[in-house]
Structure formats: C-alpha cells, structure tokens
Scaffold this motif. Structure first.
Motif, short mmCIF file in Angstrom:
data_model
loop_
_atom_site.label_atom_id
_atom_site.label_comp_id
_atom_site.label_asym_id
_atom_site.label_seq_id
_atom_site.Cartn_x
_atom_site.Cartn_y
_atom_site.Cartn_z
N VAL A 85 27.61 -45.71 6.32
CA VAL A 85 27.96 -44.83 7.43
C VAL A 85 28.53 -43.53 6.89
CG1 VAL A 85 29.22 -44.64 9.60
CG2 VAL A 85 28.57 -46.90 8.74
N GLY A 118 26.71 -37.95 4.02
CA GLY A 118 27.01 -36.64 3.46
C GLY A 118 26.74 -36.66 1.97
N LEU A 152 28.40 -38.13 -0.50
CA LEU A 152 28.51 -39.46 -1.08
C LEU A 152 27.49 -40.41 -0.49
CD1 LEU A 152 30.09 -41.17 -3.04
CD2 LEU A 152 31.74 -41.65 -1.22
N GLY A 153 27.31 -40.35 0.81
CA GLY A 153 26.37 -41.23 1.48
C GLY A 153 24.95 -41.08 0.93
N ALA A 162 36.78 -43.65 2.14
CA ALA A 162 37.65 -42.62 2.72
C ALA A 162 39.10 -42.91 2.34
CB ALA A 162 37.49 -42.61 4.23
N ALA A 208 27.55 -35.36 -5.89
CA ALA A 208 28.53 -35.68 -4.85
C ALA A 208 29.95 -35.39 -5.36
CB ALA A 208 28.41 -37.13 -4.42
N TYR A 216 32.69 -32.50 -4.07
CA TYR A 216 33.78 -33.11 -3.32
C TYR A 216 35.02 -32.23 -3.36
CZ TYR A 216 37.15 -36.67 -1.86
OH TYR A 216 38.13 -37.37 -1.20
N PHE A 248 39.16 -33.48 -4.78
CA PHE A 248 39.79 -33.47 -6.09
C PHE A 248 40.64 -32.23 -6.32
CE2 PHE A 248 36.06 -36.25 -7.54
CZ PHE A 248 36.74 -37.39 -7.16
N1 LIG Z 1 31.88 -36.82 -2.33
C1 LIG Z 1 32.59 -37.52 -3.18
O1 LIG Z 1 32.33 -37.53 -4.36
C2 LIG Z 1 33.74 -38.32 -2.72
C3 LIG Z 1 34.59 -38.84 -3.65
C4 LIG Z 1 35.68 -39.61 -3.24
C5 LIG Z 1 35.88 -39.84 -1.91
N2 LIG Z 1 35.05 -39.34 -1.01
C6 LIG Z 1 35.30 -39.62 0.39
O2 LIG Z 1 34.12 -40.09 0.97
C7 LIG Z 1 33.99 -39.59 2.26
C8 LIG Z 1 32.72 -38.81 2.38
O3 LIG Z 1 32.71 -37.74 1.47
P1 LIG Z 1 31.53 -36.70 1.45
O4 LIG Z 1 31.80 -35.76 0.36
O5 LIG Z 1 30.25 -37.42 1.47
O6 LIG Z 1 31.75 -35.95 2.85
P2 LIG Z 1 30.67 -35.14 3.68
O7 LIG Z 1 31.44 -34.26 4.59
O8 LIG Z 1 29.67 -34.56 2.76
O9 LIG Z 1 29.94 -36.24 4.54
C9 LIG Z 1 30.52 -36.87 5.61
C10 LIG Z 1 29.41 -37.32 6.56
O10 LIG Z 1 29.98 -38.16 7.54
C11 LIG Z 1 29.42 -37.79 8.80
N3 LIG Z 1 30.33 -38.17 9.85
C12 LIG Z 1 31.42 -37.52 10.29
N4 LIG Z 1 32.02 -38.21 11.28
C13 LIG Z 1 31.28 -39.30 11.48
C14 LIG Z 1 31.38 -40.37 12.37
N5 LIG Z 1 32.36 -40.49 13.24
N6 LIG Z 1 30.45 -41.34 12.30
C15 LIG Z 1 29.44 -41.24 11.43
N7 LIG Z 1 29.30 -40.25 10.55
C16 LIG Z 1 30.21 -39.28 10.59
C17 LIG Z 1 29.19 -36.32 8.71
O11 LIG Z 1 28.18 -35.92 9.63
C18 LIG Z 1 28.75 -36.16 7.27
O12 LIG Z 1 27.36 -36.28 7.15
C19 LIG Z 1 35.22 -38.76 2.51
O13 LIG Z 1 36.19 -39.55 3.17
C20 LIG Z 1 35.71 -38.42 1.16
O14 LIG Z 1 37.10 -38.27 1.13
C21 LIG Z 1 33.98 -38.56 -1.40
#
Ligand SMILES: NC(=O)c1ccc[n+]([C@@H]2O[C@H](COP(=O)([O-])OP(=O)(O)OC[C@H]3O[C@@H](n4cnc5c(N)ncnc54)[C@H](O)[C@@H]3O)[C@@H](O)[C@H]2O)c1
Ligand SMILES: NC(=O)c1ccc[n+]([C@@H]2O[C@H](COP(=O)([O-])OP(=O)(O)OC[C@H]3O[C@@H](n4cnc5c(N)ncnc54)[C@H](O)[C@@H]3O)[C@@H](O)[C@H]2O)c1
Lengths: 253, 253
Positions: free
Chosen positions: A113, A116, A118-119, A201, B121, B125, B128
């Motif tokens: 879910v 973004g 990470l997804g 998260a 990713a 992010y 950090f």
């Molecule tokens: N990117 C990383 O390397 C990384 C590292 C550590 C932690 N995280 C954590 O992982 C999470 C995601 O990071 P990211 O960089 O992919 O963020 P991002 O903003 O790129 O992606 C988040 C995605 O979640 C979707 N979203 C928002 N609200 C939603 C909801 N209610 N239901 C479903 N989807 C929803 C958004 O549309 C978006 O596509 C964050 O909590 C972040 O803190 C990310």
DNA sequence: CCGACTTTGTGCAAGCGTTCACAAGCGGTA
DNA sequence: TACCGCTTGTGAACGCTTGCACAAAGTCGG
C-alpha cells in the motif's frame, strides 16, 4: 494495547494430539530471536543447495551465518534433531524442516500500500516472489496511479482494499505510505482481514492483539549507527589518553 | 552542564573532565535495545514539540511509543535524571539529551551504493536529511548512471568511492547492490574509512571489529510474520477442539 | 567388531533485559 | 509550614538468551 514487535511468548501449553501436537509445542517454544536466525540459516542453506553442497556441519553453517556454533545448534534443536553426529546436517532436510517451521510451505500473498518511491521499489523487487511471498496486490490513493501496472501488477485504488485483498487471499500487508496515512491504512488492512503487517512508515501502529506488526524504520537504524559512532568517539577521546583502553586493550590512534 | 544543540560536542579535542566522563560511562552502559527505543521516543517527542506540548509524563510518552511506562523510565534513566517527580518530563530537555546520547549533535553524511530500485527510493527519500543524515554521495558500477543526478545528487562511479567518501566526510554507507556485489562493496567502503554500514542485501557481511553493521532484511521480516501466522494457525487447529484456547480465551471458529 | 575420531544435542550457569513495586521528590494547597 | 497526591527513578526479582562444556551418538579405517 498491542505491542509493536511480536515478542515474548513462552506460555504454558496443553498438547492433546499425537504428532501434530509436538510440532505445535515446538513452534510455540521457539524464541523470537531464534526465529529470525532460522530465516537467515535458511537463506544460507538455500545458497548451499545451489552450490551443490549436500552436508554441512554446525561450524560451517554458523560461520556462514555469522553466529557461533553453539547458538546455531541450540536454534536448530528448537525445531528437532535432524543432524547426524560425527557428520553434520543434511542440507535439504534442514531446509525443508526450517521451511515447515516458518510456515513457508504455504504461499503468503503480499499487498503493498502506497506506491511511491518505496512502493515502486518493493513492487519491482524480485526477491519476494522467489522466496514464497508473491506480490498479489498494489494500492494507492492517487487516482492517476490506479490501473497503472507496476512490476507487472496494476495498482488498485485504496477504496477497493477489502474486496481485492479477500479475492487474492492477501495475508501480509506492507505499508509504504506517508506516516500521516499509515494508521488509517493499517486499520483498513485489518478490516480487510490481514493479520500480518510490515510497516515502513515511521509511526507506531495501534492494532488488535490478533494482528502481528513488524516495523522497518531506517531512521532508527541510522540513529543506532550514530550512537555507536558517538560512543566510539567518546571512548577514544576518554581512554586513549594514556594509550590504553578498558581491559588494558591498546587502542589504535 | 547544559548540553544544548550546536554545542560542538567536546568529545574529540577536549581534555578530561568529570562531566564528560560521566556521559561516557552512561553511553557505554546503555543496552542496544534501549538505544533503539530511544530513537523511537525521540521521534515521538519531535512530534510533540510540533504540537506545542511542553511537558509529558512517562505514561503518556510510553503509550505513544508503544512500550510500557516502566521500560520507558528505565530507558530514560540510562541517559540521566531529567524528569520532575509529580510532573513529568520537559519535552525539549528530553529531546536535546536523547539527541546528545545518540550522537545527533553531529551531522552524519550518508553514501548510498547501488542506485537501482531501492537506491533510487533511498536517494529520493526526504526523511534522512531532515533527521540529520544528509545523503552526500551516490555510487553505482553502471557507467550509464554516472553523472546522472538522483534526488539532486549526481551518481559517482564506484571506483571513486575512496576519494569521494573522504572529500564529503561520509560516515555511514548504505549498501543497496545485488547480494553478489555486497561484500566487495562493503570492503571498499571500509577501505574508504566508513565505519558504519547499513546493509539491504541479503548476505552476511564480514567486517573488521571497528566497523558497525546493521542489516535490513525484508525477506527475514516476512518469514518471521509467516512463522507467526503458522503458529497461530496451528494453535487454533490444536486448541479450538474444545472451543477454548490458551488462557481460557475463546477462539473464533 | 572395535576403537579412535568427529560432531551433535543439551544441561547448566552467567549475563542481559524487562517488569514490578515502592521510596523519594516535587508542586500545589490550606 | 505541613500535608497530599502524583510521578519519577531504581533496587530487586524474574525470565529469556547466550555460551560453555561434555556425554551421547554416529562414522570410518582397520
Ligand atoms: N523512500 C524511502 O527510501 C523510505 C525510506 C524509509 C522510510 N520510508 C517511509 O516509507 C513511506 C513511503 O515513502 P516514499 O518515499 O515511498 O513516499 P512517497 O511520497 O513517494 O509515496 C507515498 C505514496 O503513498 C500514497 N498514499 C498517500 N496516502 C495514501 C493513503 N491513504 N492510502 C494509500 N496510498 C496513499 C501516495 O499517493 C504515494 O504514492 C513513508 O512513510 C516514508 O517515511 C521511505
Ligand atoms: N528493491 C527492493 O525493494 C528490495 C527489498 C529488499 C532488499 N533488496 C535488496 O537490495 C539490493 C538492491 O535491490 P534493487 O532492487 O535496488 O536491485 P537493482 O538491481 O535494481 O539495483 C542494483 C544496483 O546496484 C548496481 N550495482 C551492481 N553491482 C555493483 C557494484 N559492484 N558496485 C556498485 N553498484 C553496483 C547496479 O548497477 C544496480 O543499479 C538487493 O541486494 C536486494 O536484494 C531490495
């Protein structure tokens, strides 16, 4: 009040059936820490199978897994006695028993879910399907994403989470949404019947007792590393003055 | 001795002084598990600051962090006595002390190696930099990637790792390469003087004693979840026979 | 079949980490 | 000032994990 990390079990048991009861009994008694290591042993052993190794001693396996051999043997003893004294363990036998204990004889479909940064990475990662965790569904709240295939699977809208998860028998939910959305997403996953959640998260999720949550918090990992740097710097500053550290060990300048 | 943010942290070049020695002593004694929780408390407290909360009790903070209050107080006691009996903790004071203990008064530059799915990713992010871990360098072996900016930073070739890491004072290396390359990359990071490594590749890294490694292994996390599913399924199968589970809890059919 | 050698499986003790429970300390109140 | 109620800080007990050390159990060569 559910604990974030599923630890601390070791309760009294009451076995009643013949052979199944023994497996259950064993499974319940395995310490969480040992379970995590069993997964590591399994990975190492899988590599051994690929290399054509058929037998391995506790000494070899433990050094490949980065633990000491006594701990390894103790861990393996939790799942039964499948070694041969004087020889070692049959790699394939061990693999199959660890898989059985870890519940890997069943496929566990995964839903991601939050597609973004990470997804996307998770959806594209080949390491999950190959280990028995097929990614079966992707969800996002962004309407522009719905229908778009990522890693071969079209993204569904978060509102369809209940029906899609039920249809595809999702058993593990991965939360990769922004922190603000995480608890709400978690609640929806739980309502959809998902009992295992892997949370990226940086928030503490509240879940019912029958749901297992594990979290991966990279900032925390970094801070732990930071702590060790600081500690080392402190130690060096404090102890190296006379060239000798605690325990009389000489510290390199 | 009030250690506030920005205080250049006497550790390196200062002569011995009793207060420092005490901090050192304390830091050394903090259990690893407590350090991980301190990082979580810090995150929760940061949120409190944003909400304008100035004081918080162990009960409130512990429930927000998902631990019990005795554990929280014990954890905080490792870093000193900064609460007020009958009142609670001053949020800002607590934040600054936890930051000090975790070594967050210093910035820790991060290098990411392997700019594939996961590396992208991580580089993108925002979590950090905002927590004191600026991503200062990116490396990959693919020549097509070198020079390409990801998350605002151009990718360097892995062969330049030593010079670039030295230049940018990298203190944490993140490995996001395929598993086959991980040990080699790790060795190069270590040669470049990096003493902290966060490893995403599913392999056990061999490092010298003075290097700290933490690993994030998603497959292992999933397998632990799988274990709990299996255990629960077994328990249900075994115990529900008479409709009552352990502890006399009725299990749903 | 025996005896030397190898490696497992595990009882036990020591070490950590968690939890309990309560004295000590503080702010507020009369 | 004396008292009260609340919350911290921590000694001590408890329980989980680790590591040691060795008997048990198997292989293998003769
Ligand atoms: N990117 C990383 O390397 C990384 C590292 C550590 C932690 N995280 C954590 O992982 C999470 C995601 O990071 P990211 O960089 O992919 O963020 P991002 O903003 O790129 O992606 C988040 C995605 O979640 C979707 N979203 C928002 N609200 C939603 C909801 N209610 N239901 C479903 N989807 C929803 C958004 O549309 C978006 O596509 C964050 O909590 C972040 O803190 C990310
Ligand atoms: N993608 C995920 O969500 C995910 C999840 C868990 C674990 N992992 C692990 O993380 C690692 C990276 O995964 P990925 O999906 O990003 O893989 P990827 O194949 O997309 O990216 C790997 C990158 O590393 C680079 N690389 C290869 N050898 C290198 C070397 N010697 N030095 C520097 N760079 C090198 C490649 O050029 C490529 O850009 C893998 O070990 C994987 O098992 C990934």
């Amino acid at each position: 009040m559910a604990a974030q990390r599923g630890e601390g079990d070791a309760v009294v048991a009451t076995p009643r059936n013949p052979a199944d009861a023994e497996v259950r009994e064993r499974a319940r008694a395995i310490p969480e820490a040992a379970v995590a290591r069993l997964a590591v042993y399994l990975r190492v052993l899988s590599g051994m199978v690929d290399q054509g190794v058929t037998t391995i001693s506790s000494e070899e396996l433990s050094s490949a897994a980065g633990v000491n051999s006594a701990k390894l043997r103790k861990d393996l003893s939790y799942i039964g006695s499948y070694g041969t004294r004087g020889v070692g363990y049959d790699v394939e036998v061990l693999v199959s028993h660890i898989e059985r204990i870890l519940g890997l004889t069943r496929k566990h479909s995964v839903a991601v879910v939050g597609i973004g940064n990470l997804g996307h990475a998770l959806a594209n990662y080949g390491g999950f399907p190959s280990r028995g965790f097929p990614v079966a569904a992707l969800f996002d709240i962004d309407p522009d994403l719905t229908g778009v295939p990522v890693g071969g699977i079209p993204v569904n809208h978060i509102d369809d989470i209940a029906t899609v998860c039920a249809e595809r028998e999702v058993s593990i939910g991965v939360i990769a949404t922004p922190p603000q959305a995480a608890q709400a997403v978690c609640d929806r996953l739980v309502s959809a019947g998902v009992q295992c959640i892997l949370n990226f998260a940086p928030v503490v999720l509240q879940v019912p007792d029958n749901v297992e949550v594990r979290k991966v918090d990279l900032a925390v990992e970094m801070q732990i590393l930071s702590f060790h740097v600081a500690r080392r710097a402190d130690e060096a500053a404090g102890e190296v003055v006379n060239g000798v550290g605690v325990d009389g060990v000489v510290i390199r300048p």
